[in-house]
Scaffold this active site. Sequence first.
Site, short mmCIF file in Angstrom:
data_model
loop_
_atom_site.label_atom_id
_atom_site.label_comp_id
_atom_site.label_asym_id
_atom_site.label_seq_id
_atom_site.Cartn_x
_atom_site.Cartn_y
_atom_site.Cartn_z
NE ARG A 18 -66.53 -60.01 -98.92
CZ ARG A 18 -66.06 -60.97 -99.71
NH1 ARG A 18 -66.29 -60.92 -101.01
NH2 ARG A 18 -65.37 -61.97 -99.21
CE LYS A 25 -70.25 -65.94 -94.35
NZ LYS A 25 -68.94 -65.54 -94.91
N GLY A 108 -68.64 -72.72 -91.34
CA GLY A 108 -70.09 -72.67 -91.57
C GLY A 108 -70.47 -72.08 -92.92
CE LYS A 341 -104.71 -74.49 -95.75
NZ LYS A 341 -105.27 -73.60 -94.72
CG ASN A 367 -115.00 -84.53 -111.89
OD1 ASN A 367 -114.13 -83.66 -111.76
ND2 ASN A 367 -115.59 -84.78 -113.04
CE1 TYR A 377 -108.95 -67.17 -90.86
CE2 TYR A 377 -108.75 -65.58 -92.63
CZ TYR A 377 -108.53 -65.93 -91.31
OH TYR A 377 -107.91 -65.07 -90.46
C1 UD1 Z 1 -59.37 -68.63 -94.12
C2 UD1 Z 1 -57.94 -69.16 -93.94
C3 UD1 Z 1 -57.24 -69.17 -95.29
C4 UD1 Z 1 -58.05 -69.99 -96.28
C5 UD1 Z 1 -59.47 -69.48 -96.37
C6 UD1 Z 1 -60.31 -70.42 -97.21
C7 UD1 Z 1 -57.28 -68.41 -91.72
C8 UD1 Z 1 -56.48 -67.45 -90.93
N1 UD1 Z 1 -57.22 -68.30 -93.04
O1 UD1 Z 1 -59.25 -67.28 -94.52
O2 UD1 Z 1 -55.94 -69.76 -95.17
O3 UD1 Z 1 -57.41 -69.95 -97.57
O4 UD1 Z 1 -60.08 -69.41 -95.06
O5 UD1 Z 1 -61.59 -69.90 -97.42
O6 UD1 Z 1 -57.90 -69.30 -91.15
N2 UD1 Z 1 -64.53 -67.13 -88.16
C9 UD1 Z 1 -64.97 -67.09 -86.87
N3 UD1 Z 1 -64.36 -66.25 -85.99
C10 UD1 Z 1 -63.31 -65.48 -86.34
C11 UD1 Z 1 -62.85 -65.53 -87.67
C12 UD1 Z 1 -63.48 -66.37 -88.56
O7 UD1 Z 1 -65.93 -67.79 -86.51
O8 UD1 Z 1 -62.80 -64.76 -85.47
C13 UD1 Z 1 -65.19 -68.04 -89.11
C14 UD1 Z 1 -65.92 -67.32 -90.21
O9 UD1 Z 1 -67.28 -67.11 -89.86
C15 UD1 Z 1 -65.81 -68.30 -91.36
C16 UD1 Z 1 -64.48 -69.01 -91.11
O10 UD1 Z 1 -64.21 -68.82 -89.74
O11 UD1 Z 1 -66.84 -69.27 -91.34
C17 UD1 Z 1 -63.34 -68.46 -91.98
O12 UD1 Z 1 -63.09 -67.12 -91.66
P1 UD1 Z 1 -62.68 -66.04 -92.75
O13 UD1 Z 1 -62.49 -64.75 -92.08
O14 UD1 Z 1 -63.63 -66.11 -93.88
O15 UD1 Z 1 -61.25 -66.61 -93.19
P2 UD1 Z 1 -60.46 -66.20 -94.50
O16 UD1 Z 1 -59.82 -64.88 -94.28
O17 UD1 Z 1 -61.30 -66.38 -95.67
#
Ligand code: UD1
Length: 456
Positions: A18, A25, A108, A341, A367, A377
């Site tokens: 997104r 991201k 992250g 710079k 001054n 340059y």
């Molecule tokens: C997750 C939680 C949800 C919570 C929400 C809060 C789960 C299943 N759900 O949902 O309960 O309310 O966060 O924001 O955990 N990521 C990976 N690998 C993957 C999937 C995700 O590294 O396979 C990382 C994403 O980059 C991100 C984080 O995990 O940093 C969360 O993943 P995301 O898919 O955003 O979880 P949500 O569906 O938002």
Amino acid sequence: MTKRKLAVIVLAAGQGTRMKSDLPKVLHCLAEKPMLSHVLDGVETLSPDRIVVVVGPDALAVEKVAAPHKTVVQVDRLGTGHAVKQAFDALDGFCGSDDQADIMVIFGDTPLIRPETYQAMRAQRCEENGPKLIGLAFRPEEAGRYGRVKQDSDGRVMGIIEHADATDEERAIDLCNAGILLGEGPTVHRLINQLDNNNAQGEYYLPVIFDFAYAEGLDTRAVEASEEEVMGVNSRQELAVAEGVLQQRLRAKAMAQGVTLMDPDTTWLSTDTEFGRDIIIEPSVFIGPKVSIADNCHIKAFSHIEGAEIGAEAAIGPYARLRPGTVIGKGGKVGNFVETKNAVLGEGAKANHLSYIGDAEVGAKANIGAGTITCNYDGFNKWKTSIGAGAFIGSNTALVAPVDIGAGAIVGAGSTITKSVADDAMAVVRGRLIDKAGAGASFRASRKKIKEEKKG
Ligand code: UD1
Ligand code: CA
């Protein structure tokens, strides 16, 4: 409180679709610093024994920002539980049987969590007979698609249900999962290995380990934080909202330290900006990374400053541009439309109007007149200009580097200086002035006559 070992797993393998970006991201910046660095800096306040960052494939740039911490690659994105699993091989000593070892999982893309909140989770975990598993929760205005946290009458977390799998009754719960958790290492490891993907999204859901732990009779708790703090960044809009929150925190901190922000909403700060006290910052000032401003400085409106060390009592702007490598001595002055710079200005040195001072050293109290340019340059290399203490450079002077202007020397206005000037010497380079008496009037008369002849 017992001392426990701690390993932190940072999940950062998400594609961030997104964001509509070629940049991963977690590398998008807030206050001039990648989101991932904010997350790492926050959790590093716990002094963990190890940090492992889970990244997606081909994420060399993310690995660089994560360094020196170890990274592991999650090839297929099968859910948060699956992502954590990828880190286990890098967590020897935390997954086996050492019940003094803890594992914390953070995201992250939630860059606003404060050190105090991580510390609150850790403090609870380290209490005598503290809970085995602690989640971070919050009560958002709109619970939307967040996972819901189910608690029993004792306040224990019975489980966490994802929105996609929740019944209407469960969706009515207002306590939501922020995603972050902390638990006993071997327990977290064992429970994650029990996860399956039989759910609405076909993913391995990390939060389901709360359901498993509760079913085993383990103590499972939630620490609550504000919605603002746990917000995730998934789009450019959310990035802007997070930036707003962060800027407000930085401004509040600066003001608490003794900095007057005349219009806080238009003062842009970086996380590493260092301030002394009794500093006044006028409206619309941008301060990029690596800037320090000492006591009693006055930063005037519309100035753009990065990589600069500004000494006490200096006055900068309005409309000044200080670029990296600028050092302004005590009481120095850099005025409107002056760009610096790699330039070191000594105590009380002044460049008040319309100048470029690059790759230069300017002595104390020198001054620099309006329109002075260091020609640093030649199209191939950058060369140095040195201006001695107390030197006076007349307006509209071009200093063709490499060149030295001695201490106390005077350079006449409009000069192009291509050779060094000795201490206390006077250098002037100008075409000879021709002043012909009456020539202006006779020129005008002759042109007028021609014009009239044409008309007639
Ligand atoms: C997750 C939680 C949800 C919570 C929400 C809060 C789960 C299943 N759900 O949902 O309960 O309310 O966060 O924001 O955990 N990521 C990976 N690998 C993957 C999937 C995700 O590294 O396979 C990382 C994403 O980059 C991100 C984080 O995990 O940093 C969360 O993943 P995301 O898919 O955003 O979880 P949500 O569906 O938002
Ligand atoms: Ca998310």
